[in-house]
Structure formats: C-alpha cells, structure tokens
Write a protein that holds these residues in place. Structure first.
Motif, short mmCIF file in Angstrom:
data_model
loop_
_atom_site.label_atom_id
_atom_site.label_comp_id
_atom_site.label_asym_id
_atom_site.label_seq_id
_atom_site.Cartn_x
_atom_site.Cartn_y
_atom_site.Cartn_z
N ALA A 48 -4.50 -3.01 -12.67
CA ALA A 48 -3.42 -2.97 -11.31
C ALA A 48 -2.39 -4.04 -11.62
CB ALA A 48 -4.38 -3.16 -9.95
N GLY A 49 -1.29 -3.82 -10.98
CA GLY A 49 -0.35 -4.67 -11.14
C GLY A 49 1.11 -3.89 -11.07
N GLY A 50 2.24 -4.50 -11.77
CA GLY A 50 3.52 -3.64 -11.68
C GLY A 50 4.16 -3.99 -10.43
N ALA A 51 5.11 -3.16 -9.98
CA ALA A 51 6.16 -3.48 -8.75
C ALA A 51 5.43 -3.42 -7.59
CB ALA A 51 7.45 -2.62 -8.91
N PRO A 52 5.74 -4.27 -6.59
CA PRO A 52 5.17 -4.04 -5.32
C PRO A 52 5.49 -2.85 -4.53
CG PRO A 52 5.93 -6.30 -5.60
CD PRO A 52 6.52 -5.42 -6.86
N ASP A 53 6.72 -2.25 -4.83
CA ASP A 53 7.09 -1.17 -4.01
C ASP A 53 8.17 -0.55 -5.04
OD1 ASP A 53 9.94 -1.91 -3.27
OD2 ASP A 53 8.60 -3.44 -2.13
N LEU A 54 8.36 0.78 -4.86
CA LEU A 54 9.19 1.53 -5.70
C LEU A 54 10.82 1.07 -5.72
CD1 LEU A 54 7.82 4.96 -5.52
CD2 LEU A 54 7.55 3.28 -7.29
N ASN A 55 11.34 0.38 -4.56
CA ASN A 55 12.61 0.03 -4.51
C ASN A 55 12.59 -1.27 -5.55
OD1 ASN A 55 13.68 1.45 -2.67
ND2 ASN A 55 12.64 0.08 -1.04
N GLN A 56 11.60 -1.91 -5.38
CA GLN A 56 11.43 -3.17 -6.40
C GLN A 56 11.35 -2.63 -7.88
OE1 GLN A 56 9.68 -7.11 -5.04
NE2 GLN A 56 8.77 -5.97 -3.47
#
Length: 472
Positions: free
Chosen positions: A123-131
């Motif tokens: 798990a990880g990556g951007a906290p939300d799709l805007n970011q």
C-alpha cells in the motif's frame, strides 16, 4: 508482482543520488538499433543502481563476477514509488538527464496510484487522485524531450477487486489523464499501461480494461512485471490483446514484456526463497517482433520480494541464484528473429499467477510461510496463507509431498459462509463456494519427495484457514 503477492513483486523506489565510481568493470552491454517495434536504440544502464554499487563495493566476493557480468551489466528500470510531490520533478529530471547524457533510453516505472495494492502489503502512493495528478504533472516536467519509456502503474488495471464501480471509473480517468499529461510534456515519451500477464485476466477482459483507462492515448501495454511467465506465452497473450484492441478500433498498440526472471523454473512463488528461477532474455529494443517494442527488466533482478528480506532491497544471494548458469549477454545486438510463439513454456507458469481479478500487487502474503511438516509415506499436506482485505482475499496454497514423490494431488478447502472463489491459478477447481476441491494441472502434478508446489485463488468474502491434501 507482487507472491509477489500472487501476482508479482514490485521494486521499492530508489533515490536518484549518483554514486561516484560505482561502475561495473569489464562488462559489455548489448546495444544496437531496434529490429521491429517502434523504439530504436540502447536502453539506459544506471551506473548508480543497487547492483552496480554492490559489485563495486565487493570485488573480492566469489559471486561478484557472475552478478557483474550477467546482471549489473544490463539496463534495468528505475521505480518511482515514494510519494513526494516536491521532489517528483527533480528526481525524474536527474535520472532522465543522466540517460540522455549517455545517449541511452531510460525506463521509468511509475507506482503512485491511489489505493495501490488494494491497501495490502505494498500500500502507498498518492493519498487521493487529485494529489496523484499533481505528482504526475510535476514528474512529467522532468522527462525532457527525448525518448523515455514509462511503465505506468503496475497492477492498476489487472487488480481492481477492492474497488467499487465509482472508484474504478475514477482510477481509469486518472490513468487516462496521467497518460495525456506525460505525452503532452514529452511527445517522445513511450507510455505503456498495465495488462497484468498471460495467466491473469483474459485477453478480451484486459483489452476492455485498457480501453477504459485510455490506452488510445498510450503507446501500448506492459505485461509480466515481476512475474515468471515465459516470453513466448506473454507474446501470444500480447497478440491476443492487440487483436482485441484492433477489434475496438484501437490499432497500432504494442507490448513490452518484463523478462527479468522468466528464464526458468519451478519452486516457491516468492523470489526470496526460490533458487530455481533464472533471468530471462536480456533487455533490448531489438525484439524482432513488430508487436513488441522491448524486452525489459522492470523488476531489477536480485531485489527482494519481501519474504525473507525487505521488499526492494538488493540481495546478492538472490542475484547470484538468478544469474548462475545463465549464458553471458551477447556483445553484439541480439538476433532479430522473434521468440517462438508455439513452443510451451520451458517451465511451469508462475506458481503465483493471479486470477481473473488480481490480488495485491507486490508483496507476499502477510502471514508466515506454512510450518506444517510434510506427511510420511506417499501422501501430501497442504497449507494455506491468506492475504485478506475489505471484501476479498487471495489465498496461496502450498502442497508438500511426503517421503515419496507423488504424481498428482487434490486439495480440499471449505470456504467460510458467504465466501466465493472468483479466480484460480495453477490448479483446477470444482466449484466456487462451500467445499471446493482443487486438482493439479499438467505441469505441477508431480512433486518430489519432501518438495512443494503452489497454487492460488482469489475470492470475495473471508478467506479460508485450513486445507487438506490427498495424493492421486
């Protein structure tokens, strides 16, 4: 790629800091102009990669020469997996700039999508799709204007089990927008979307997912990242996906294949524990196949899957195991003939290949390896390890022969109430709920005395905890 979570294993992102003097001495890089495909030229070999640094720091190690000549000499992908908006541009620019200066083509594996690995071990990556889009925009500004290869979001399309329909639509839109953002910033960027691999989703389903995620804006798709399927199987799968895309009016799409460890074999699904896997075809843009733009090492050989070692860490014993007994790379451009398209795989398909919906992407099950001792006599035992997430699970089952070899096996598993199997790999199943019996397929029925093989399945609901085995 996770398993590699029954799929594959990813590589942990590396920093872009250069390490002075960390070149591998005495190695020849196979380069040359491309034959077929749409990419021409040598791929970038990073002089500061983990394997190159290890070779430079351990010249007296008995494994060093093999690792140097057969792995450190070769171009591999750089993973961008640590989410940091403020450094995205500078990290991309540093890596791409070094490749441009060397007049070589860099391979960048972007692994930042929101809800990566379905919230599993990777798990990880951007906290939300805007970011996420902000990160992609910054990253894209560091890509320059020369040819770069972008492996965009491993498992993002093959693994959708944990997403509802609205979340799937949002992810598709995010990947489509990311593709166009990258192409707008660097028109010479070659962008490839996730196609899983040949023993995961069907070609038609894969094509549908690619279309939904905007493959019309991309150059094509990638397959087999961190997995073990033979090159010929992946090429056949790619042709079927391309045919399906053509039928949708999406022509001109091509494939790249990860060959970093598909050159042999059998054994445990986790690369950390497996000494039978081998590196596959050396990386090249000279594929001899008009459908395939490149054979790449997206998963850097020798980087751990997370079973015995930290995921993404370089381990010389793993690298040596992958390279030992493998011919040296060619010192001239590889042959222009395409790989065989009809011969069966030289080894069994990956023992962890995901089903029609993928399990988490790059980390092994979070439970410890089974400790049940094998039975005595001509029998077998079975242990199951479950990777559970909200609403679904993947199960990796280890079948172990007793003191005598077996020529076939049947594993019986009773699923909890409400659970249902949605996909199976490396076995045949008799049903989808309640008590389900799994029998071997042709290539994994014979198990040597005291040896093991694996199969797996994916489902909805809660995964099982026990399994029983009978030899046939």
């Amino acid at each position: 790629m996770a398993i590699l979570s029954p799929r594959r294993r990813r590589s942990t992102a590396l920093t872009v800091a250069a390490v002075a003097g960390a070149t591998a001495a005495g190695v020849c890089l196979a380069v040359g102009s491309a034959s077929a495909g749409t990419i021409s030229g040598p791929l970038y070999r990073d002089p500061s990669s983990a394997v190159v640094r290890w070779v430079a720091a351990n010249p007296g190690d008995s494994r060093a020469a093999v690792i140097r000549d057969k792995i450190a000499s070769q171009p591999q992908a750089r993973w961008f997996a640590n989410f940091n908006i403020s450094t995205a541009q500078s990290e991309a620019a540093a890596y791409v700039g070094a490749a441009n200066a060397a007049q070589q083509i860099p391979v960048l594996s972007v692994y930042q999508i929101t809800n990566r690995d379905c919230g599993g071990a990777s798990a990880g990556g951007a906290p939300d799709l805007n970011q996420y889009q902000t990160w992609v925009s910054n990253f894209s500004r560091g890509l320059g204007n020369q040819t770069v290869i972008i492996i965009l979001e491993t498992d993002s399309l093959a693994l959708l089990t944990c997403l509802n329909s609205n979340e799937i639509n949002a992810r598709n839109q995010a990947i489509s927008t990311a593709t166009r953002t990258i192409k707008s910033a660097n028109p010479n960027a070659k962008v490839y979307l996730d196609a899983g691999h040949s023993t995961w989703n069907s070609a038609n389903e894969t094509a549908n997912r690619l279309r939904a995620a905007g493959v019309q804006y991309a150059d094509g798709f990638f397959s087999n990242v961190s997995n073990y399927n033979s090159t010929s199987s992946e090429a056949n799968f790619g042709r079927a996906v391309i045919s399906a895309l053509n039928g949708m009016g999406l022509s001109g799409k091509r494939q790249v294949i990860d060959t970093s460890r598909n050159g042999g074999a059998s054994g445990d699904w986790c690369g950390d524990d497996n000494t039978d896997r081998r590196i596959g075809m050396y990386p090249t843009t000279n594929t001899g196949d008009s459908n395939i733009d490149a054979y790449l090492w997206v998963k850097p050989p020798g980087e751990a899957d997370g079973c015995r070692y930290t995921a993404g860490s370089f381990q010389p014993d793993l690298a040596y195991s992958l390279a030992n007994g493998v011919p040296n790379p060619p010192t001239t451009a590889p042959p222009t003939t395409a790989p065989p398209t009809t011969a069966p795989p030289t080894t069994a398909p990956p023992t962890t290949a995901p089903p029609t919906t993928a399990p988490p992407t790059t980390a092994p099950p979070t439970t410890a390896p089974p400790t049940t001792p094998p039975p005595t006599g001509n029998g077998c035992s079975a242990s199951v390890a479950v990777n559970q997430w909200n609403g679904g699970f993947t199960a990796s089952v280890t079948v172990t022969a007793g003191s005598a070899a077996i020529n076939g096996w049947t594993v019986t598993i009773t699923l909890p109430s409400g659970a249902a199997v949605t996909g199976v790999w490396n076995a045949q199943a008799s049903g989808t709920s309640g008590t389900v019996r799994y029998t071997n397929v042709g290539y994994n029925g014979r198990v040597g005395a005291g040896q093991s093989t694996n199969f797996g399945f994916q489902g909805t609901g809660t995964g099982p905890s026990t399994a029983s085995c009978a030899a046939s």
